[in-house]
Design a protein around this motif. Structure first.
Motif, mmCIF file in Angstrom:
data_model
loop_
_atom_site.group_PDB
_atom_site.id
_atom_site.type_symbol
_atom_site.label_atom_id
_atom_site.label_comp_id
_atom_site.label_asym_id
_atom_site.label_seq_id
_atom_site.Cartn_x
_atom_site.Cartn_y
_atom_site.Cartn_z
ATOM 1 N N SER A 123 0.865 -1.169 0.000
ATOM 2 C CA SER A 123 0.000 0.000 0.000
ATOM 3 C C SER A 123 0.911 1.233 0.000
ATOM 4 O O SER A 123 1.989 1.197 -0.584
ATOM 5 N N THR A 124 0.534 2.300 0.680
ATOM 6 C CA THR A 124 1.354 3.511 0.680
ATOM 7 C C THR A 124 1.049 4.368 1.900
ATOM 8 O O THR A 124 -0.079 4.354 2.415
ATOM 9 N N SER A 125 2.028 5.132 2.340
ATOM 10 C CA SER A 125 1.813 6.090 3.425
ATOM 11 C C SER A 125 0.887 7.225 2.993
ATOM 12 O O SER A 125 0.339 7.941 3.838
ATOM 13 N N ALA A 143 -9.199 9.889 1.593
ATOM 14 C CA ALA A 143 -9.296 9.688 0.148
ATOM 15 C C ALA A 143 -8.848 10.917 -0.638
ATOM 16 O O ALA A 143 -8.454 10.806 -1.786
ATOM 17 N N GLY A 144 -8.888 12.111 -0.043
ATOM 18 C CA GLY A 144 -8.521 13.322 -0.765
ATOM 19 C C GLY A 144 -9.668 13.832 -1.622
ATOM 20 O O GLY A 144 -10.635 13.129 -1.883
ATOM 21 N N SER A 145 -9.556 15.086 -2.060
ATOM 22 C CA SER A 145 -10.639 15.695 -2.829
ATOM 23 C C SER A 145 -10.692 15.100 -4.230
ATOM 24 O O SER A 145 -9.664 14.890 -4.878
ATOM 25 N N ALA A 146 -11.908 14.818 -4.699
ATOM 26 C CA ALA A 146 -12.093 14.260 -6.049
ATOM 27 C C ALA A 146 -11.631 15.272 -7.088
ATOM 28 O O ALA A 146 -11.872 16.476 -6.972
ATOM 29 N N GLY A 147 -10.938 14.774 -8.110
ATOM 30 C CA GLY A 147 -10.467 15.648 -9.184
ATOM 31 C C GLY A 147 -9.047 16.144 -8.992
ATOM 32 O O GLY A 147 -8.443 16.651 -9.932
ATOM 33 N N VAL A 155 -5.690 6.753 -3.486
ATOM 34 C CA VAL A 155 -6.997 6.087 -3.565
ATOM 35 C C VAL A 155 -6.862 4.708 -4.218
ATOM 36 O O VAL A 155 -7.456 3.727 -3.760
ATOM 37 N N SER A 156 -6.056 4.630 -5.276
ATOM 38 C CA SER A 156 -5.886 3.348 -5.966
ATOM 39 C C SER A 156 -5.187 2.334 -5.066
ATOM 40 O O SER A 156 -5.534 1.146 -5.047
ATOM 41 N N LYS A 157 -4.213 2.798 -4.294
ATOM 42 C CA LYS A 157 -3.504 1.909 -3.374
ATOM 43 C C LYS A 157 -4.388 1.486 -2.197
ATOM 44 O O LYS A 157 -4.336 0.341 -1.732
ATOM 45 N N LEU A 158 -5.183 2.425 -1.709
ATOM 46 C CA LEU A 158 -6.079 2.099 -0.597
ATOM 47 C C LEU A 158 -7.139 1.087 -1.033
ATOM 48 O O LEU A 158 -7.484 0.171 -0.280
ATOM 49 N N ALA A 159 -7.629 1.244 -2.269
ATOM 50 C CA ALA A 159 -8.588 0.268 -2.799
ATOM 51 C C ALA A 159 -7.957 -1.119 -2.859
ATOM 52 O O ALA A 159 -8.590 -2.120 -2.496
ATOM 53 N N GLY A 160 -6.700 -1.183 -3.287
ATOM 54 C CA GLY A 160 -5.992 -2.459 -3.336
ATOM 55 C C GLY A 160 -5.815 -3.064 -1.956
ATOM 56 O O GLY A 160 -5.939 -4.283 -1.776
ATOM 57 N N GLU A 161 -5.559 -2.212 -0.975
ATOM 58 C CA GLU A 161 -5.390 -2.695 0.397
ATOM 59 C C GLU A 161 -6.708 -3.276 0.934
ATOM 60 O O GLU A 161 -6.722 -4.347 1.556
#
Length: 319
Positions: A123-125, A143-147, A155-161
Motif C-alpha cells: 500500500s502507501t503512506s 481519500a482526498g478531494s475528487a479531481g 486512492v488506488s492503493k487504498l482500494a488495493g489494500e
C-alpha cells in the motif's frame, strides 16, 4: 527463522524494492521476477545472472500472464505499481488501472494458485493524506478531494489494500499489507526526491524544490524496509495485518534534506525553489510501534549514513 526452499513470485521484481528483496532471498529460494521493465534496477546489478532467478517480462493488467507466471509459488510479493508524483499527474488513468486492476489480478491469481505461505501487498503512506503525524495503522485513512490528481495514487492503493484484506477475510488468503514511508537507497529509480537530490549534488547541479521546502518527511533506508518485509514474510502473526514501515527518527523538511545532502556530499549545488506541481503532503511521520511489537522491527540506519551509502552506489553505477 529463515525462508528456504520456496518458490517466490515478485511483481515489480526488477524495480527498486522488489529487486532489493530478491537479492536477500535468492540464495536459498527459486525466484520469479515479473516486471514490464519500465523501471529496471536489475540492469545495474548481477541479479539477472543468478541461477535462482527467472525474469518474466509481463504486465499486471494481463491476468493470464500473471496467473501462469505465478504457478507453483509459495510466496507472492506484489510490488508492481505506478508511482512517482510526476507520472501519477501525467497518467492518472493508467495509475488507477495498474494499481487497482493489477492488484485485483494478482490477488485473484494468488487465490487460484492456492498460495499457502504469504501474499505481501504494497500500500502507501499516502493513504493518511496531507497531514500525517505519528499515524498508526488504525488512524483514519483519507481519500482526498475528487479531481485532484495527487490523490489518484493514494486512492488506488487504498482500494488495493481493502481488496487484499477482503481476500483474507472471505477466502483465508494469507495476506499482509505494508505502507512504506519514503523509502530510499541504492538502486532507486524514478522520481524519489532523495535520489534526485543525491544525483544532482554529486554533479554539483542545482537542486530544485517544489513548494516552499517546509514539507516534513521521515526517510526510511532500503535495508531497513527489506528487514521489515522479511519479518512480514516469516512471522505468521503478520497475516491479516497492515504495517507502517518507516523511520520516525530520520525526520527533516525537504529543504533540510537538500541541505543535508549537500553537506554530507560536500556539494556546491545551489538549492532552487519552484511552484508546487500539485497538492502536497505537508507532514508525514509514521508510528511504527505495531511492527516493533508484532514483528520485532525497528529501523536502524540514520539519514546521514543512508545518504552516504546511496551516494556511493550512484557514483559507481549512474555517473
Amino acid at each position: 527463522m529463515a525462508i528456504k526452499g520456496k518458490k517466490i513470485f515478485i511483481t515489480g521484481g526488477a524495480g527498486f524494492i522488489g529487486s532489493t528483496l530478491a537479492s536477500r532471498l535468492c540464495a536459498d529460494n527459486e525466484m520469479v521476477l515479473f516486471d514490464n521493465l519500465d523501471r529496471n534496477t536489475l540492469q545495474h546489478s548481477e541479479l539477472g545472472k543468478n541461477k535462482n532467478i527467472r525474469l518474466v517480462k509481463g504486465d499486471v493488467l494481463d491476468f493470464n500472464a500473471v496467473n501462469q507466471a505465478m504457478a507453483g509459488a509459495d510466496i507472492v510479493v506484489h510490488a508492481a505499481a505506478i508511482a512517482g508524483i510526476d507520472t501519477v499527474i501525467k497518467s492518472p488513468v493508467r495509475t488507477m488501472e495498474v494499481n487497482m486492476i493489477g492488484t485485483a489480478n494478482v490477488l485473484k491469481a494468488a487465490q487460484q494458485n492456492k498460495i499457502k505461505d504469504r501474499v505481501l501487498d504494497f500500500s502507501t503512506s499516502e493513504v493518511f493524506g496531507s497531514m500525517a503525524y505519528r499515524v498508526s495503522e488504525t488512524t483514519q485513512t483519507v481519500a482526498g478531494s475528487a479531481g485532484e490528481a495527487r490523490w489518484v495514487y493514494a486512492v488506488s492503493k487504498l482500494a488495493g489494500e481493502h481488496l487484499a484484506h477482503s481476500y483474507f477475510k472471505e477466502f483465508g488468503l494469507p495476506v499482509v499489507t505494508v505502507r512504506p514511508f519514503n523509502v530510499y537507497g541504492p538502486g532507486q529509480t524514478g522520481e524519489g526526491a532523495l535520489q534526485i537530490f543525491v544525483r544532482r549534488a554529486l554533479k554539483n547541479e542545482p537542486i530544485t524544490i517544489y513548494g516552499d521546502g517546509t514539507q516534513i518527511r521521515a526517510w526510511c533506508y532500503i535495508d531497513d524496509m527489506v528487514d521489515c518485509l522479511m519479518l512480514a514474510l516469516e512471522d505468521k502473526r503478520a497475516i491479516g495485518e497492515s504495517f507502517n514501515v518507516g523511520n520516525a527518527r530520520a525526520v527533516t523538511t525537504i529543504f533540510g534534506l537538500a541541505e543535508a545532502v549537500c553537506r554530507v556530499l560536500e556539494s556546491k549545488s545551489k538549492i532552487e525553489f519552484k511552484p508546487a506541481l500539485s497538492a502536497d503532503i505537508e507532514l508525514r511521520i509514521p508510528e511504527t510501534a505495531k511492527a516493533k511489537e508484532l514483528l520485532g522491527f525497528s529501523a536502524k540506519v540514520d539519514l546521514e549514513e543512508g545518504v552516504q551509502k546511496t551516494a556511493v552506489w550512484f557514483r559507481q553505477n549512474l555517473l
